[in-house]
Motif scaffolding. Structure first.
Motif, PDB file in Angstrom:
ATOM      1  N   PRO A  40      14.188  66.983  11.448  1.00 53.90           N
ATOM      2  CA  PRO A  40      12.775  67.326  11.298  1.00 53.90           C
ATOM      3  C   PRO A  40      11.916  66.328  12.073  1.00 53.90           C
ATOM      4  O   PRO A  40      12.180  65.128  12.058  1.00 53.90           O
ATOM      5  CB  PRO A  40      12.523  67.191   9.793  1.00 53.90           C
ATOM      6  N   LEU A  41      10.869  66.858  12.738  1.00 56.21           N
ATOM      7  CA  LEU A  41      10.077  66.050  13.659  1.00 56.21           C
ATOM      8  C   LEU A  41       9.490  64.805  12.976  1.00 56.21           C
ATOM      9  O   LEU A  41       9.582  63.690  13.497  1.00 56.21           O
ATOM     10  CB  LEU A  41       8.942  66.905  14.245  1.00 56.21           C
ATOM     11  N   LEU A  42       8.912  64.999  11.801  1.00 55.07           N
ATOM     12  CA  LEU A  42       8.258  63.865  11.118  1.00 55.07           C
ATOM     13  C   LEU A  42       9.264  62.746  10.824  1.00 55.07           C
ATOM     14  O   LEU A  42       8.999  61.571  11.063  1.00 55.07           O
ATOM     15  CB  LEU A  42       7.601  64.351   9.819  1.00 55.07           C
ATOM     16  N   VAL A  43      10.430  63.185  10.345  1.00 50.35           N
ATOM     17  CA  VAL A  43      11.470  62.206  10.019  1.00 50.35           C
ATOM     18  C   VAL A  43      11.894  61.457  11.282  1.00 50.35           C
ATOM     19  O   VAL A  43      11.988  60.224  11.298  1.00 50.35           O
ATOM     20  CB  VAL A  43      12.688  62.910   9.380  1.00 50.35           C
ATOM     21  N   LEU A  44      12.120  62.223  12.329  1.00 51.01           N
ATOM     22  CA  LEU A  44      12.539  61.633  13.603  1.00 51.01           C
ATOM     23  C   LEU A  44      11.497  60.628  14.079  1.00 51.01           C
ATOM     24  O   LEU A  44      11.815  59.502  14.471  1.00 51.01           O
ATOM     25  CB  LEU A  44      12.717  62.740  14.651  1.00 51.01           C
ATOM     26  N   TYR A  45      10.220  61.038  13.993  1.00 52.26           N
ATOM     27  CA  TYR A  45       9.154  60.162  14.471  1.00 52.26           C
ATOM     28  C   TYR A  45       9.110  58.845  13.692  1.00 52.26           C
ATOM     29  O   TYR A  45       9.057  57.766  14.272  1.00 52.26           O
ATOM     30  CB  TYR A  45       7.789  60.863  14.397  1.00 52.26           C
ATOM     31  N   VAL A  46       9.123  58.956  12.371  1.00 52.36           N
ATOM     32  CA  VAL A  46       8.993  57.747  11.561  1.00 52.36           C
ATOM     33  C   VAL A  46      10.139  56.774  11.855  1.00 52.36           C
ATOM     34  O   VAL A  46       9.928  55.585  12.083  1.00 52.36           O
ATOM     35  CB  VAL A  46       8.953  58.071  10.052  1.00 52.36           C
ATOM     36  N   PHE A  47      11.342  57.301  11.926  1.00 54.79           N
ATOM     37  CA  PHE A  47      12.480  56.410  12.179  1.00 54.79           C
ATOM     38  C   PHE A  47      12.416  55.795  13.580  1.00 54.79           C
ATOM     39  O   PHE A  47      12.714  54.622  13.773  1.00 54.79           O
ATOM     40  CB  PHE A  47      13.804  57.150  11.961  1.00 54.79           C
ATOM     41  N   LEU A  48      11.989  56.607  14.552  1.00 55.08           N
ATOM     42  CA  LEU A  48      11.915  56.063  15.915  1.00 55.08           C
ATOM     43  C   LEU A  48      10.816  55.011  16.029  1.00 55.08           C
ATOM     44  O   LEU A  48      11.008  53.965  16.651  1.00 55.08           O
ATOM     45  CB  LEU A  48      11.679  57.203  16.919  1.00 55.08           C
ATOM     46  N   ALA A  49       9.672  55.289  15.422  1.00 52.93           N
ATOM     47  CA  ALA A  49       8.570  54.317  15.476  1.00 52.93           C
ATOM     48  C   ALA A  49       8.996  53.019  14.792  1.00 52.93           C
ATOM     49  O   ALA A  49       8.725  51.915  15.274  1.00 52.93           O
ATOM     50  CB  ALA A  49       7.329  54.896  14.793  1.00 52.93           C
ATOM     51  N   TRP A  50       9.674  53.184  13.690  1.00 55.75           N
ATOM     52  CA  TRP A  50      10.182  52.032  12.933  1.00 55.75           C
ATOM     53  C   TRP A  50      11.107  51.192  13.829  1.00 55.75           C
ATOM     54  O   TRP A  50      10.955  49.982  13.972  1.00 55.75           O
ATOM     55  CB  TRP A  50      10.921  52.568  11.699  1.00 55.75           C
ATOM     56  N   LEU A  51      12.051  51.882  14.449  1.00 60.54           N
ATOM     57  CA  LEU A  51      13.008  51.196  15.308  1.00 60.54           C
ATOM     58  C   LEU A  51      12.284  50.492  16.460  1.00 60.54           C
ATOM     59  O   LEU A  51      12.640  49.375  16.833  1.00 60.54           O
ATOM     60  CB  LEU A  51      14.025  52.209  15.855  1.00 60.54           C
ATOM     61  N   ALA A  52      11.246  51.150  16.980  1.00 60.74           N
ATOM     62  CA  ALA A  52      10.494  50.545  18.080  1.00 60.74           C
ATOM     63  C   ALA A  52       9.880  49.218  17.647  1.00 60.74           C
ATOM     64  O   ALA A  52       9.940  48.220  18.374  1.00 60.74           O
ATOM     65  CB  ALA A  52       9.409  51.516  18.548  1.00 60.74           C
ATOM     66  N   VAL A  53       9.305  49.211  16.460  1.00 60.67           N
ATOM     67  CA  VAL A  53       8.697  47.967  15.967  1.00 60.67           C
ATOM     68  C   VAL A  53       9.761  46.869  15.865  1.00 60.67           C
ATOM     69  O   VAL A  53       9.546  45.721  16.265  1.00 60.67           O
ATOM     70  CB  VAL A  53       8.028  48.205  14.591  1.00 60.67           C
ATOM     71  N   ILE A  54      10.941  47.251  15.342  1.00 64.63           N
ATOM     72  CA  ILE A  54      12.019  46.263  15.185  1.00 64.63           C
ATOM     73  C   ILE A  54      12.453  45.716  16.543  1.00 64.63           C
ATOM     74  O   ILE A  54      12.593  44.508  16.738  1.00 64.63           O
ATOM     75  CB  ILE A  54      13.219  46.887  14.440  1.00 64.63           C
ATOM     76  N   VAL A  55      12.643  46.622  17.498  1.00 62.49           N
ATOM     77  CA  VAL A  55      13.119  46.205  18.818  1.00 62.49           C
ATOM     78  C   VAL A  55      12.075  45.307  19.503  1.00 62.49           C
ATOM     79  O   VAL A  55      12.405  44.260  20.066  1.00 62.49           O
ATOM     80  CB  VAL A  55      13.434  47.433  19.692  1.00 62.49           C
ATOM     81  N   LEU A  56      10.807  45.706  19.409  1.00 59.09           N
ATOM     82  CA  LEU A  56       9.753  44.884  20.020  1.00 59.09           C
ATOM     83  C   LEU A  56       9.715  43.484  19.393  1.00 59.09           C
ATOM     84  O   LEU A  56       9.572  42.486  20.101  1.00 59.09           O
ATOM     85  CB  LEU A  56       8.394  45.566  19.850  1.00 59.09           C
ATOM     86  N   THR A  57       9.852  43.458  18.071  1.00 60.45           N
ATOM     87  CA  THR A  57       9.853  42.149  17.392  1.00 60.45           C
ATOM     88  C   THR A  57      11.017  41.302  17.887  1.00 60.45           C
ATOM     89  O   THR A  57      10.863  40.119  18.203  1.00 60.45           O
ATOM     90  CB  THR A  57       9.968  42.326  15.867  1.00 60.45           C
ATOM     91  N   ALA A  58      12.184  41.940  17.989  1.00 57.13           N
ATOM     92  CA  ALA A  58      13.370  41.209  18.455  1.00 57.13           C
ATOM     93  C   ALA A  58      13.123  40.663  19.862  1.00 57.13           C
ATOM     94  O   ALA A  58      13.438  39.502  20.149  1.00 57.13           O
ATOM     95  CB  ALA A  58      14.588  42.130  18.446  1.00 57.13           C
ATOM     96  N   LEU A  59      12.502  41.478  20.712  1.00 52.55           N
ATOM     97  CA  LEU A  59      12.228  41.022  22.077  1.00 52.55           C
ATOM     98  C   LEU A  59      11.264  39.837  22.060  1.00 52.55           C
ATOM     99  O   LEU A  59      11.463  38.847  22.764  1.00 52.55           O
ATOM    100  CB  LEU A  59      11.637  42.168  22.900  1.00 52.55           C
TER     101      LEU A  59
END
Lengths: 63, 926, 131
Positions: A40-59
């Motif tokens: 489902p689009l909403l689920v996909l979006y939330v998880f991807l946005a979440w992952l993006a925040v994590i990856v950016l923080t790691a960088l």
């Protein structure tokens, strides 16, 4: 490792970005039940946005 | 058969935990830490994920779709800020040897025991529902698995079987938490074994949950996409894919995000793991992405499991909170089901252990210890072993807290969804936000403000959230909730003051944080913080400005007898450790241990810090206060400092002069001005010390001032006082005013004499004339008490070369003293002057009560008077003799006393008859 | 029932003013001029409130405070430190040792009376409060 000051500013920026990505009204844009890539689009979006925040923080921290 | 396996495997699992903890502790003892790694640190923060996450998230997802996620997004966002907020809390806790979050708050606001107790109370009451949640989940899952392969008895409301199981589970948890959590006494030393075991549990629960997720997505269904497709085909499930006003609203989403941001900082177990057990500040940085990654991973399969449960168990046959376990049972996967159960057990036990360790420490250090200290525990000699008592208190506290959780579970009947129970606890600890965050970023926050905010916020929380949760029995709210107490509509706990249309959590959080923050700020602004609040505030707010451990502010000016201090430490730390600490201190400071009897302020501070590590900062302050002797700053010390000030002042004047002369020679000028700068800096330092001198003097000044103020106010408030009393009171005011004036003059005089700034006008003085003049000045005093005065001056005495007024001052002082101590009517005072080998010797002899040898030793010191111990204070300032001694000393003479108790006193002084060299210099008479 | 106030101070004029104030407020008053006398009076007079100076001949005020707080039967006695020692460390010490209030000299007569009244109202409450 970059200087602490710059790193702090980047982290603040990521925090602000995360706040915007992961709350209303941004979520409203993706508030559809359609399946995208089988998820489902909403689920996909939330998880991807979440992952993006994590990856950016790691960088910001590790670079 | 299978039932036995469940218990056996559970016991084996717990055995493994103990083994890991033991191993961790052993390695720590040998200095080879197994937890000094950012990865272990991030895993230990995973204690955030409890049975709520493990079982409850799926239940929440089955009801609200993505609504389970904000609880993990909040911590993610807060972790990004970890570099600022968490690292600051870590730094503060390390430098101040903080032991719990209650200690943190108490310490910030002036080491207030009251505040520490309040935070403890809020934390304990707030966490009880959360513990109930763990008991609920473990006993439900146990009951479910016990009946394998039947999937019948889910979390059906209050079924007797589940409740009984919950009781046994509680007992097991009590035992486990006590064995695990109270092995050590010092709570600032890292619990390495505990952290290792908790990190291991984090791995187990993640692995078990992922395993069941993979099984559900790929074993029961052929891939997650197919699972979603099947769900999408069902309208009642497809609604979970989007936000929907009837399921979860954006408002609640935002509230939960905020709430969990605060929970990740202030939950006692999070504070324990991420602040207190932190080994290295750099770990905070790495954990700010590692920990969110863990949260991300453990949530990946929540929605697929929820959907699968809804597809396979239609019509609510199985409680959604138990889908995680019911699904593998449905697929006849016995081993997997057992693994899932163990995963749930690990999630619940990690929470219970760490929270009870944190809470029991708070109860013992911040709640009971201050009471015990006040009741005289520290001083009572029969209580040598306080350490044992502390451990006992912590153990009882652990048992009480878990059993309270069980009680809450019984009262609410175990019917509410797991997540909604947990949120009540989140909202309780969120009340710490204004006091803690305000405390580390705003210096203006005061103890009174924090108290007011916390109390108001906590009461509001209780009324709008906790209380109604007890009124929702069996899923249906009673009239207290629906109509308000006594039917008063605007008091409805879920719609206070008519604020309707909010979900209970948002509603409670809005009101409680509103009054909390408002009162915290407003009350803080009403009054200036006291000095200790102020100094603690800058220690906290400027934590990063202080370098490293920093020099602790010397709060204690006082010293303590070393023996008292040692026995205090021994009571809490044990003899061996005390010895070790003291000898470490001695080595570091180069102190010779054998000769030391008094612990100075520095050592007292050191001891307090060590105690704080065991019993918390506020309690340590109380305990230390009991052995410290007050006010060691004597007048002598202070005058010495004043002296130094004057010398430096004189020196800097010289320098200035020299600077002037050397104006042309720029090089020398530079050197001189550097010297001048240094002198100036020293001056400023001394200025500060002079303030202390003034505070000692003001103590003496305050006494007459007190009488003057009190009687003035009495006269002002009572205009119709009878005449006799009126006159009497006015007389007192006049007398005390005179005393005050005299005191001020003498202090100034003494300071002038000691700094060498006094002017001297030396002339030839005939001692006979001087005596006559002095007698004229004091005749009133003698006449008043009808005292007889005789004078005997040796014949042919030559003149002495002195300052006439100054020596007169000495004489008058001695005569007025004699008049004070000689008895009325039968009193007799003699004045003698004669030649004694190049010196003029004078004596003033009275027939008063005499002065004991002890008193003789001190009467020439400032502010010490004869008669202090006997019949109250005689009139006088206590400065007359010190001033006299200074004056006589200036001329090279000596002033002393000869006396026996009961036989009067003789004050003698000498002055040189040779005028030449000694005049104008400060040389002694040799 | 009349409440009883014990005044512990060695400065005669201050004692006179306190006696007058407490008497006027309707309390029964007793006076002690030394540490030993204070302990004896606490035993026999059984005051509800003690106005306690620190610098006393014999046992000092902090020691008296500590002894009172260690004695289980004296827990409900309210103790107001009334002293010219006004440094933060001394105030902290007094409150830490269990004083109900800490008033520094020179005091405002109204504030002092209010403090006494508060202590009598709160009864057994031993909360430390800034004076």
């Amino acid at each position: 490792m970059i200087k602490g000051d710059k790193r702090g500013q980047r982290l603040l920026a990521i925090f602000a970005l995360g706040c915007i990505l992961l709350t209303y009204p941004m979520l409203q844009i993706f508030n559809h039940g359609d399946l995208v890539l089988g998820v489902p689009l909403l689920v996909l979006y939330v998880f991807l946005a979440w992952l993006a925040v994590i990856v950016l923080t790691a960088l910001a921290i590790e670079r | 058969m299978f039932a036995g396996a469940i218990i056996l495997v559970s016991l084996a699992y717990i055995g493994v935990l103990f083994a890991i903890a033991r191993f961790g502790d052993k390695r720590a003892d040998r200095g080879q830490s197994i937890i000094a790694s950012p990865y272990v640190y991030a895993l230990s923060m995973g204690v955030y994920c409890t049975a709520w996450t493990y079982y409850g998230s799926v239940g929440r997802a089955a009801a609200t779709g993505v609504g389970f996620l904000p609880i993990y997004l909040g911590p993610t966002l807060m972790a990004v800020l970890g570099w600022f907020v968490l690292r600051k809390m870590v730094r503060i806790s390390k430098t101040n040897r903080i032991t719990t979050i209650a200690d943190f708050v108490a310490s910030r606001y002036g080491k207030s025991t009251l505040l520490g107790s309040l935070v403890t109370l809020i934390a304990v009451i707030g966490i009880v529902p959360y513990i109930a949640l763990q008991l609920d989940a473990v006993s439900s899952s146990f009951t479910l698995l016990w009946n394998y392969p039947d999937i019948t008895s889910a979390r059906s409301a209050g079924s007797a079987g589940v409740l009984d199981t919950a009781f046994y589970v509680s007992l097991a948890m009590v035992l486990f938490a006590i064995l695990f959590g109270t092995r050590h006494l010092d709570v600032t030393e890292h619990h390495e074994g505990l952290v290792a075991a908790i990190s291991f549990e984090s791995i187990i629960k993640l692995a078990a949950f992922t395993l069941v997720g993979v099984y559900v997505a790929f074993g029961l269904f052929n891939g997650a996409d197919l699972l979603y497709e099947q769900a999408a085909a069902r309208p009642d499930l497809a609604r979970l894919f989007t936000f929907n006003p009837t399921t979860i609203e954006f408002g609640e989403w935002t509230t939960l995000t905020l709430l969990s941001m605060m929970a990740i900082l202030f939950l006692p177990r999070q504070f324990q793991m991420s602040v207190l057990e932190n080994m290295d500040e750099r770990h905070v940085a790495k954990a700010s992405w590692l920990f969110p990654l863990y949260l991300f991973a453990i949530n990946l399969f929540v929605l697929p499991i929820a959907l699968a449960g809804l597809l396979l168990f239609p019509d609510g046959a199985v409680d959604a909170d138990m889908f995680v376990l019911a699904l593998p049972m449905h697929g006849q996967q016995q081993v997997l089901a057992l693994i899932v159960f163990i995963g749930g057990l690990s999630a619940a036990t990690s929470m219970v252990i760490v929270d009870t360790v944190a809470l029991s420490t708070m109860v013992s250090n911040d709640l009971l210890m201050p009471l015990l200290l006040r009741a005289g525990l520290v001083r009572s000699p029969e209580r040598r072993d306080v350490g044992g008592l502390l451990l006992a208190i912590r153990r009882i506290a652990i048992a009480a807290i878990i059993l309270l959780g069980y009680l809450y579970f019984r009262l609410t009947g175990g019917s509410a969804p797991l997540v909604s129970i947990g949120l009540i606890s989140f909202a309780a600890v969120a009340q710490f936000a204004p006091a803690v965050l305000g405390g580390i970023y705003w210096k203006g926050g005061t103890r009174a403000g924090a108290l007011a905010g916390l109390i108001a916020g906590f009461l509001t929380w209780g009324y709008t959230l906790s209380l109604p949760s007890l009124h929702v029995i069996g899923g249906a709210p009673d009239s207290f909730v629906v109509d308000g107490p006594w039917g008063i509509g605007w008091l409805r706990p879920y719609a206070l003051f008519g604020l309707t249309d909010l979900d209970p959590i948002t509603h409670a959080l809005f009101w409680s944080l509103l009054v909390n923050t408002l009162l915290y700020v407003v009350v803080s602004l009403l009054r200036q913080p006291s000095a200790i609040e102020h100094s603690q505030a800058s220690r906290f707010v400027d934590a990063f400005q202080h370098t490293g451990a920093g020099e602790p502010l010397l709060f204690w000016r006082g010293a303590a007898p070393l023996d008292d201090l040692r026995s205090l430490l021994e009571r809490f730390l044990g003899a061996a450790r005390t010895e070790r600490l003291l000898s470490t201190y001695a080595r570091q400071r180069g102190v010779d241990w054998q000769t030391l009897t008094i612990a100075d302020a520095d050592l007292v501070q050191y001891a307090e810090n060590q105690l704080a590590g065991v019993i918390g900062t506020a309690s340590a302050r109380v305990a230390t206060a009991s052995v410290v002797q007050e006010d060691p700053l004597t007048m002598d010390e202070m005058l010495r400092l004043l002296d130094e000030t004057s010398q430096v002042l004189a020196y800097s004047q010289q320098l200035e002069e020299r600077t002037h002369q050397l104006e042309q020679k720029s090089l020398q000028l530079e050197a001189a001005s550097a010297e001048l700068r240094a002198a100036n800096e020293r001056l400023q330092e001394l200025d500060r010390l002079k303030d202390d001198f003034i505070s000692t003097v003001t103590h003496e000044l305050r006494t007459p001032l007190t009488s003057i103020r009190a009687f003035s106010e009495i006269l002002y408030d009572n205009p119709d006082l009878d005449a006799a009393r009126r006159t009497n009171f006015l007389e007192i005011i006049l007398k005390e005013s005179e005393r005050l004036t005299r005191l001020i003059n003498q202090v100034l005089d003494l300071a002038k004499l000691e700094s060498g700034a006094a002017e001297w006008h030396t002339t030839a003085v005939h001692i006979g004339e001087l005596i006559d003049d002095a007698l004229v000045a004091t005749s009133g005093l003698f006449a008043e008490k009808n005292i007889q005065v005789t004078v005997a001056v040796g014949a042919g005495l030559p003149a002495v070369w002195v300052d006439r007024d100054r020596v007169m001052q000495v004489l008058i002082n001695l005569l007025s003293n004699a008049s004070k101590f000689a008895p009325a009517d039968v009193g007799a005072v003699q004045i003698r002057a004669h030649h004694a080998g190049g010196w003029l010797q004078m004596a003033v002899i009275d027939n008063g009560p005499g002065i004991s040898p002890d008193e003789q030793a001190v009467i020439f010191q400032k502010f010490r008077q004869a008669g202090d111990q006997r019949q109250g204070k005689p009139k006088g300032t206590g400065l007359g003799l010190p001033i006299s001694a200074q004056i006589i000393g200036h001329f090279g003479g000596r002033l002393w006393v000869e006396s026996e108790v009961g036989a009067g006193a003789t004050f003698l002084f000498t002055l040189p008859l040779e005028p030449a060299r000694s005049v104008g210099s400060d040389e002694g008479m040799g | 029932m009349t409440h009883k106030v014990l005044i512990v101070d060695d400065e005669p004029n201050i004692v006179i003013s306190l006696e007058f104030l407490m008497d006027q407020a309707g309390y029964a008053v007793a006076v002690a001029r030394s540490g030993e006398e204070a302990l004896a009076q606490i035993r026999t007079f059984q005051p509800d409130v003690v106005l306690l100076d620190v610098m006393l001949p014999g046992i000092n005020g902090f020691d008296i405070l500590q002894r009172v707080r260690q004695n289980a039967t004296w827990q409900q006695i309210a103790i107001i430190m009334l002293t010219a020692k006004g440094r933060d460390v001394e105030v902290a010490k007094g409150l830490a040792l269990g004083a109900n209030a800490y008033v520094t000299k020179p005091f405002s007569t109204r504030d002092l009376l209010a403090e006494v009244r508060r202590c009598l109202n709160t009864g057994q409450n031993h909360d430390a409060r800034p004076g």
